[in-house]
Enzyme design. Structure first.
Site, short mmCIF file in Angstrom:
data_model
loop_
_atom_site.label_atom_id
_atom_site.label_comp_id
_atom_site.label_asym_id
_atom_site.label_seq_id
_atom_site.Cartn_x
_atom_site.Cartn_y
_atom_site.Cartn_z
N GLU A 197 0.81 -1.22 0.00
CA GLU A 197 0.00 0.00 0.00
C GLU A 197 0.84 1.27 0.00
OE1 GLU A 197 -3.72 -2.22 2.21
OE2 GLU A 197 -2.45 -0.84 3.35
N LYS A 200 5.79 -1.73 1.70
CA LYS A 200 5.17 -1.79 3.02
C LYS A 200 5.17 -3.21 3.56
CE LYS A 200 0.85 -0.87 5.51
NZ LYS A 200 -0.55 -0.40 5.40
N GLN A 201 4.82 -4.17 2.69
CA GLN A 201 4.59 -5.55 3.13
C GLN A 201 4.78 -6.50 1.96
OE1 GLN A 201 0.43 -4.10 3.57
NE2 GLN A 201 -0.10 -6.21 3.14
#
Length: 779
Positions: free
Chosen positions: A494, A607-608
């Site tokens: 994101e 982010k991830q």
């Protein structure tokens, strides 16, 4: 790092404990010590009040919208927990005086919360023992008990306790005040109604005393949104008193009520509570603990033999929270991103459920998994609504869901932009679209693991078709390159907004469409009745032709010359920032103390797990070389600012044979809520990361996967573990899988079907185990 208050003991893998009191760190324990049963969830705030506390109690599915400018959220229900003690004219306050023998603990196996301390202040010297539970046997019941022993001179007490409806959701008051009454001079009752959704709540509470002769006087007190009972009593030196408080809550959307009128709920609530108080706190707690054993722990135990006992503790903790947050009683509800432990994400459901938590329930408690998928089926109307608003067809599932028919409920604005000082726009609800294929993935995995053909025919296939129908309408044709693309999206990462051809989004959309084609062809040939019904409802023949035409031209990003799979069209060309200072910080999101999202969007910062997650879900598509090169490239650029990230990396690290690295990542993953950092869980626990702990243990180190509809078992235990023993449900058969570094054994425990044979794969070989049989395989 702030000093931790958490304490765990080697011989107590079911106990989490706080070893001292600190008024500055109430929120962590309120969240991680939360109680619940899937219907009712309560943060574990103390009975007495403190600055900085957050008293939250939620009932699943009771969404309300405070104002048209705000999104719907689970309302903070009037509070039962508060008990105000005035002792010799002074309020009980652990910030004052001397505290000894302090202990605040939660028994994960029984769901019992205990707080014990001795408080000495001025002329007061008392021992307190608080006990609390939310019943796993009766969804509506909450029990409290406090035992007070006087260790000093004669002491006077005033107790104020009842129901407090003056709480809010961070300032938003969701309830219109109804009646407040005292039934038969003992039961206090409050009726309230949500302002917009018009859901009626009836809450009742009753107090009981071990020795009522000690009570000097009592009276009722009613004020705005409050009803309390006041009791005065004295304790002589070495004298004790035990006070129990039993409470329940009913709502007009409860399916276990024969009638939905307020009058009926008032009657049921009072009658049940009168019976409960006769049974007593200990009996009700025992019934709840027995329900935990029978419904959760008995049939699907998981045991890790590790040099670090907190590995087992973390797994027990994860499973406890997964079961107190899942609304197994009602398919109209699902798991929120913070469960029922806090106001974070407003009680909304995201893809966290479908990808990170659903696998646990699918493989162990399929009846619960089916309820979670029924929620998605009921959500098709909301998904159609969102697709139509965006000029697409089929089912575009909301990024954040509440009541299933509501459609998109994600907020539009978020935290402050460090550069502009204005709120940051949250684009996920607009352009993060992989949620539709995430839902389809969960559906397909459930069908593969359970062979639940009734669900498949009447719910599952329709969701697969409808999401694929969305994707084929979403594709954009690039005439220059003669291909279909998916542009202007947010992928799982994101921190990258408005990107084109996010690899995860494109590949998962392609999988969704391909799966729909296979299901279409299968049921058209084998189940004409279901095919005709779904064809009439969804116009499948026309959509099938679109699938077949567009799928071959759907652009799927390919690895570059260095074998790195690009996250999207532009990621690899962006500026690289050294993230070392930020990765050392215990807190998440510290990057945004220095940069805003627009700046981060133009750097190679993830982010991830994004590409990494793609490899985990669709491992057969990509070569080992591509996975290894991409791992090495993306890991230093990944902040793990989402709790979904670490467990995903654990699973892929195991696949890549990097067990040591996987175990180090597992240590970080299990500490997201349970670890020493005292501000990690202020807004609630991280629900998906708890599903991720099970995924890390069973799917990662345990090597259990569902690949192309088949069961695969390939253990890779870390050197720190001697063995792993777990049970699963596969096609209605309960299997025990016992793994060591040398071998693993599959034992067929029981089945719903006579003469069933279970097949599974391991290292490319096919194996079979018959009913009541066992098979040992050397590694």
């Amino acid at each position: 790092m702030t000093k931790t208050l958490m304490e765990y003991q080697q011989n107590q893998p079911w106990i989490i404990k706080e070893n001292s009191f600190d008024n500055n760190f109430l929120s962590k324990c309120e969240s991680v010590f939360a109680l619940g049963n899937g219907y009712l969830g309560v943060r574990s705030a103390f009975e007495e009040n403190y600055i900085g506390e957050k008293r939250d109690m939620f009932v699943s599915g009771t969404f309300d919208r405070f104002d048209k400018s705000e999104v719907t959220e689970l309302p903070n229900v009037p509070d039962f927990i508060q008990m105000e003690f005035v002792i010799n004219g002074r309020n009980l306050d652990l910030n004052l005086g001397e505290i000894t023998q302090y202990s605040f603990s939660l028994n994960l196996k029984t769901g019992q919360l205990i707080r014990h301390f001795i408080w000495k202040f001025a002329d007061i010297h008392l021992e307190f023992n608080f006990r609390r539970f939310v019943s796993f046997d009766d969804l509506h019941l909450l029990g409290q008990e406090v035992t007070i022993r006087n260790l000093g001179a004669d002491t006077s007490f005033q107790l104020k306790s009842g129901i407090d409806g003056q709480l809010t959701n961070s300032g938003s008051q969701h309830f219109a005040e109804g009646t407040k009454d005292q039934e038969k001079n003992r039961i206090l009752q409050m009726v309230s109604t949500t302002a917009q959704s018009r859901i009626d709540f009836v809450q009742s509470t009753i107090h009981d005393f071990s020795d009522r002769s000690l009570i000097d006087k009592a009276r009722i007190e009613i004020s705005r949104r409050q009803i309390h009972k006041l009791y005065w009593f004295h304790l002589k030196s070495n004298q004790s008193i035990k006070i129990s408080k039993l409470s329940n809550v009913y709502t007009s959307i409860d399916r276990d009520l024969n009638q939905k009128t307020v009058e009926y709920m008032i009657s049921v609530s009072a009658n049940v509570l009168n019976f409960d108080v006769q049974k007593g706190f200990d009996y009700l707690l025992k019934k709840s603990a027995l329900a935990w054993e029978e419904k959760v722990w008995r049939d699907f135990p998981i045991e890790i033999k590790s040099i670090d006992f907190t590995d087992q503790l973390a797994l027990n903790f994860a499973r406890y929270h997964l079961h107190i947050m899942v609304p197994k009683h009602d398919g109209r509800m699902s798991i929120a991103a913070k469960g029922l432990s806090g106001e974070g994400y407003k009680g909304h459901t995201a893809w966290d459920t479908d990808i990170f938590m659903l696998p646990y329930f699918t493989m162990t408690y399929p009846e619960i998994a089916r309820k979670l998928l029924t929620y998605r089926y009921l959500g098709l109307s909301g998904a159609h609504k969102k697709a139509a608003l965006n000029h697409y067809q089929g089912a575009q599932y909301p990024w954040e869901s509440a009541w299933p028919s509501n459609g998109e409920v994600a907020p539009v604005w978020g935290a402050a932009d460090i550069v502009t000082g204005k709120p940051t726009k949250i684009w996920s609800g607009f352009i993060e679209q992989h949620i539709s294929s995430d839902v389809a993935f969960g559906v397909k995995q459930y069908i593969d693991a359970t062979s639940d053909l009734r669900f498949a025919k009447f719910e599952g296939y329709e969701m697969i078709f409808d999401t694929a129908k969305f994707w084929v309408s979403r594709l954009e044709y690039n005439a220059v390159k003669d291909r279909y693309e998916i542009n202007n999206v947010v992928g799982p990462d994101e921190y990258k907004e408005h990107v084109n051809n996010n690899a995860f989004t494109n590949y998962s959309a392609a999988w969704n469409i391909s799966t729909a084609i296979k299901v279409y062809e299968k049921i058209k040939q084998q189940d004409s009745k279901s095919f005709d019904r779904l064809n009439k409802k969804l116009g499948l023949d026309k959509t099938y032709r679109q699938w077949k035409e567009k799928l071959p031209k759907l652009y799927l990003p390919k690895a570059n010359k260095d074998k790195i799979l690009p996250q999207d069209d532009s990621y690899l060309s962006k500026k690289i920032l050294d993230l070392t200072p930020y990765l050392k910080d215990d807190a998440v999101g510290t990057l945004f103390h220095d940069y805003n999202l627009d700046q981060v969007n133009n750097m190679q910062i993830t982010k991830q797990a994004d590409v990494i997650l793609l490899f985990c879900l669709f491992e057969n598509i990509f070569s080992l070389g591509i996975q290894e090169a991409s791992w090495d490239y993306y890991l230093p650029k990944t902040m793990h600012d989402s709790s979904l990230s670490l467990s995903t990396h654990v699973v892929l690290a195991v696949d890549l044979g990097r067990n040591s690295e996987a175990y180090q990542l597992f240590q970080k993953a299990k500490n997201i809520d349970l670890g020493p950092y005292m501000n990690s869980s202020n807004d609630g626990i991280h629900a998906a990361s708890l599903g991720g702990i099970w995924n890390s243990v069973v799917e990662g180190f345990g090597g259990l996967r569902v690949i192309d509809g088949k069961l695969r078992i390939e253990p890779h235990l870390p050197k720190e573990w001697d063995s792993l023993d777990y049970r699963i449900n596969w096609h209605g058969a309960r299997l025990q899988i016992s793994e060591t570094k040398e071998d693993f054994t599959v034992t067929f425990l029981n089945s719903n079907h006579l003469n069933q044979i279970v097949e599974f794969m391991s290292k490319g070989q096919k194996y079979q185990v018959k009913a009541k049989g066992s098979l040992r395989i050397k590694l």
